[in-house]
Design a protein around this motif. Structure first.
Motif, PDB file in Angstrom:
ATOM      1  N   ARG A  52       4.145  -1.818  10.027  1.00 42.96           N
ATOM      2  CA  ARG A  52       4.792  -2.484  10.639  1.00 42.96           C
ATOM      3  C   ARG A  52       3.993  -3.848  10.373  1.00 42.96           C
ATOM      4  NH1 ARG A  52       7.744   1.016  14.108  1.00 42.96           N
ATOM      5  NH2 ARG A  52       9.774   1.749  13.250  1.00 42.96           N
ATOM      6  N   THR A  53       2.862  -3.577  11.113  1.00 41.74           N
ATOM      7  CA  THR A  53       1.608  -4.343  11.328  1.00 41.74           C
ATOM      8  C   THR A  53       1.708  -4.521   9.965  1.00 41.74           C
ATOM      9  OG1 THR A  53       0.554  -2.728  13.074  1.00 41.74           O
ATOM     10  CG2 THR A  53      -0.824  -4.646  12.176  1.00 41.74           C
ATOM     11  N   THR A  54       1.029  -4.366   9.381  1.00 40.27           N
ATOM     12  CA  THR A  54       0.622  -4.795   7.651  1.00 40.27           C
ATOM     13  C   THR A  54       1.897  -5.519   7.222  1.00 40.27           C
ATOM     14  OG1 THR A  54      -1.168  -2.139   7.375  1.00 40.27           O
ATOM     15  CG2 THR A  54      -0.785  -4.378   5.726  1.00 40.27           C
ATOM     16  N   SER A  74      -0.157  -3.175   0.689  1.00 41.78           N
ATOM     17  CA  SER A  74       0.124  -2.467  -0.225  1.00 41.78           C
ATOM     18  C   SER A  74      -0.135  -1.394   0.665  1.00 41.78           C
ATOM     19  CB  SER A  74      -1.853  -2.440  -1.573  1.00 41.78           C
ATOM     20  OG  SER A  74      -2.591  -1.932  -0.197  1.00 41.78           O
ATOM     21  N   ILE A  75       0.544   0.427  -0.850  1.00 43.44           N
ATOM     22  CA  ILE A  75       0.315   1.667  -0.074  1.00 43.44           C
ATOM     23  C   ILE A  75      -0.866   2.381   0.121  1.00 43.44           C
ATOM     24  CG2 ILE A  75       0.738   3.982  -0.194  1.00 43.44           C
ATOM     25  CD1 ILE A  75       3.677   2.413  -0.468  1.00 43.44           C
ATOM     26  N   ARG A  76      -1.682   1.142   0.411  1.00 41.61           N
ATOM     27  CA  ARG A  76      -3.308   1.901  -0.159  1.00 41.61           C
ATOM     28  C   ARG A  76      -3.797   1.575   1.527  1.00 41.61           C
ATOM     29  NH1 ARG A  76      -7.230   4.098  -3.128  1.00 41.61           N
ATOM     30  NH2 ARG A  76      -5.692   3.597  -4.750  1.00 41.61           N
ATOM     31  N   VAL A  77      -3.335   0.120   1.932  1.00 38.69           N
ATOM     32  CA  VAL A  77      -3.903  -0.376   2.990  1.00 38.69           C
ATOM     33  C   VAL A  77      -3.774   0.447   3.918  1.00 38.69           C
ATOM     34  CG1 VAL A  77      -4.017  -2.803   3.713  1.00 38.69           C
ATOM     35  CG2 VAL A  77      -4.731  -2.830   1.717  1.00 38.69           C
ATOM     36  N   ILE A  78      -1.868   0.194   4.328  1.00 34.00           N
ATOM     37  CA  ILE A  78      -1.387   0.995   5.117  1.00 34.00           C
ATOM     38  C   ILE A  78      -1.548   1.862   5.459  1.00 34.00           C
ATOM     39  CG2 ILE A  78       1.538   1.600   5.678  1.00 34.00           C
ATOM     40  CD1 ILE A  78       1.892  -0.631   3.545  1.00 34.00           C
ATOM     41  N   ARG A 135       0.356  -9.103   6.262  1.00 29.74           N
ATOM     42  CA  ARG A 135      -0.296  -9.193   5.578  1.00 29.74           C
ATOM     43  C   ARG A 135       1.449 -10.445   4.581  1.00 29.74           C
ATOM     44  NH1 ARG A 135      -4.875  -6.211   2.971  1.00 29.74           N
ATOM     45  NH2 ARG A 135      -6.124  -5.686   4.871  1.00 29.74           N
ATOM     46  N   GLY A 136       2.540  -9.861   5.044  1.00 30.55           N
ATOM     47  CA  GLY A 136       3.754  -9.808   4.259  1.00 30.55           C
ATOM     48  C   GLY A 136       4.194  -9.153   2.965  1.00 30.55           C
ATOM     49  N   PHE A 137       4.960  -8.814   2.554  1.00 27.09           N
ATOM     50  CA  PHE A 137       5.671  -7.529   1.841  1.00 27.09           C
ATOM     51  C   PHE A 137       4.788  -8.160   0.836  1.00 27.09           C
ATOM     52  CE2 PHE A 137       7.774  -6.779  -1.376  1.00 27.09           C
ATOM     53  CZ  PHE A 137       8.645  -5.126  -0.873  1.00 27.09           C
TER      54      PHE A 137
END
Lengths: 205, 205
Positions: free
Chosen positions: B24-26, B36-40, B30-32
């Protein structure tokens, strides 16, 4: 587009608040048309003359309950100038002018509250129908039976515009120049107000 | 129009919640597209493989964060069937079908939350743009430069329809048969998607 102030004295804050609370309940429960100053005064336990003294007319009291510091009737001449031609564009332009004025803050608060509170939603409905839509449609040459559908279709487009521009802030609608939106959305409102709606012929509501 | 369920196991509730909170935060920050899955996964302190295990694709994870139990992509073939002709009516019909299905409850919750929470508003914006509007517009023969304005105009009409029908409940829109609204509002959406918008020529946004 400056919010109009009535210049009335605030008076006794407790009495004023009691009248406002009674007015909110009465308008929400009975609707604007059926609510009377007399009933509101009785609910607040005060004399009807005191309601008039503090708030003026029923219209003014209603605007105080929804905290909209602006009389939509004052904007009508602008919207209706020129008759039916271009009324859609003028309505969108006036609407954006209100939201971009200090009154926009009150409009936003009303909209936000209505989304999460059924009781405020009823007040917002009454405001839209009795203070805005009915007044505009009364001046256009439209069959009376079509007024409710036309009015509520206009409301879908206008509230959606306010939501996307001011609340959700979706670009480019959020930052577009007002005239861009007037040109794009005005024809939609025009069609809902005066156009040949397919639903106007065989509607089932 | 039944909400699609992924059939994935809920897994460890704490891990799942940590991933959802990070997502949710990411997504909001950053927007969709940029999330990235990696950052999340890093924000949640878990391995990216675990995010895929619990939620599948980035799209599925995003829908889980906004709690919409429905994949807009699954509805696209219906909306796009027949090409540009009538796409406005089909979009309104499909939209009403979703709101009248069990997924409508989730959509209402998202809309209500977005009105009072900037962070949810950002998620709703991302949802509308990346999961719905961009997908529809990508299939229509529209100059790319016009896509954002067209998409956000469609959003004003659709969100306003949802607001008036399901939240504010203004009659007769609140109780109208879906096809009444399809016939009345479909042409508006059609014009925003494919019509000759005055704003499309000299727009300043």
């Amino acid at each position: 587009m400056t919010p109009r102030r009535t210049g009335r004295r605030p008076g006794n804050p407790d009495t004023r608040q009691a009248i406002l609370a009674a007015a909110r309940t009465t308008f929400a429960e009975r609707g604007f048309d059926a609510a009377s100053i007399r009933v509101i005064a009785a609910a607040a336990g005060v004399d009807p003359a005191l309601v008039h003294h503090y708030f003026g007319s029923k219209e003014e009291l209603f605007r105080a309950t929804v905290e909209i510091p602006l009389d939509p009737a004052a904007l009508l001449p602008v919207v209706l100038a020129g008759g039916a031609d271009g009324v859609g564009e003028r309505l969108v332009r006036t609407f954006l002018g209100v939201w971009d004025s200090p009154a926009g803050k009150a409009a936003m608060a009303l909209l936000r509250s209505a989304v999460n509170n059924d009781w405020t939603a009823r007040l917002l409905r009454e405001f839209l129908v009795t203070q805005v839509l009915r007044r505009v449609l009364d001046h256009l040459d439209v069959p009376p039976a079509e007024l409710p559908l036309r009015g509520s279709l206009v409301a879908t487009q206008m509230i959606g515009l306010a939501m996307m521009r001011y609340v959700i802030r979706l670009e480019p609608v959020a930052s577009a120049a007002p005239e861009t939106l007037v040109a794009a959305i005005g024809p939609t409102v025009q069609r809902y107000l005066t156009g040949d709606l397919p639903a106007g012929r065989g509607r089932d509501v």
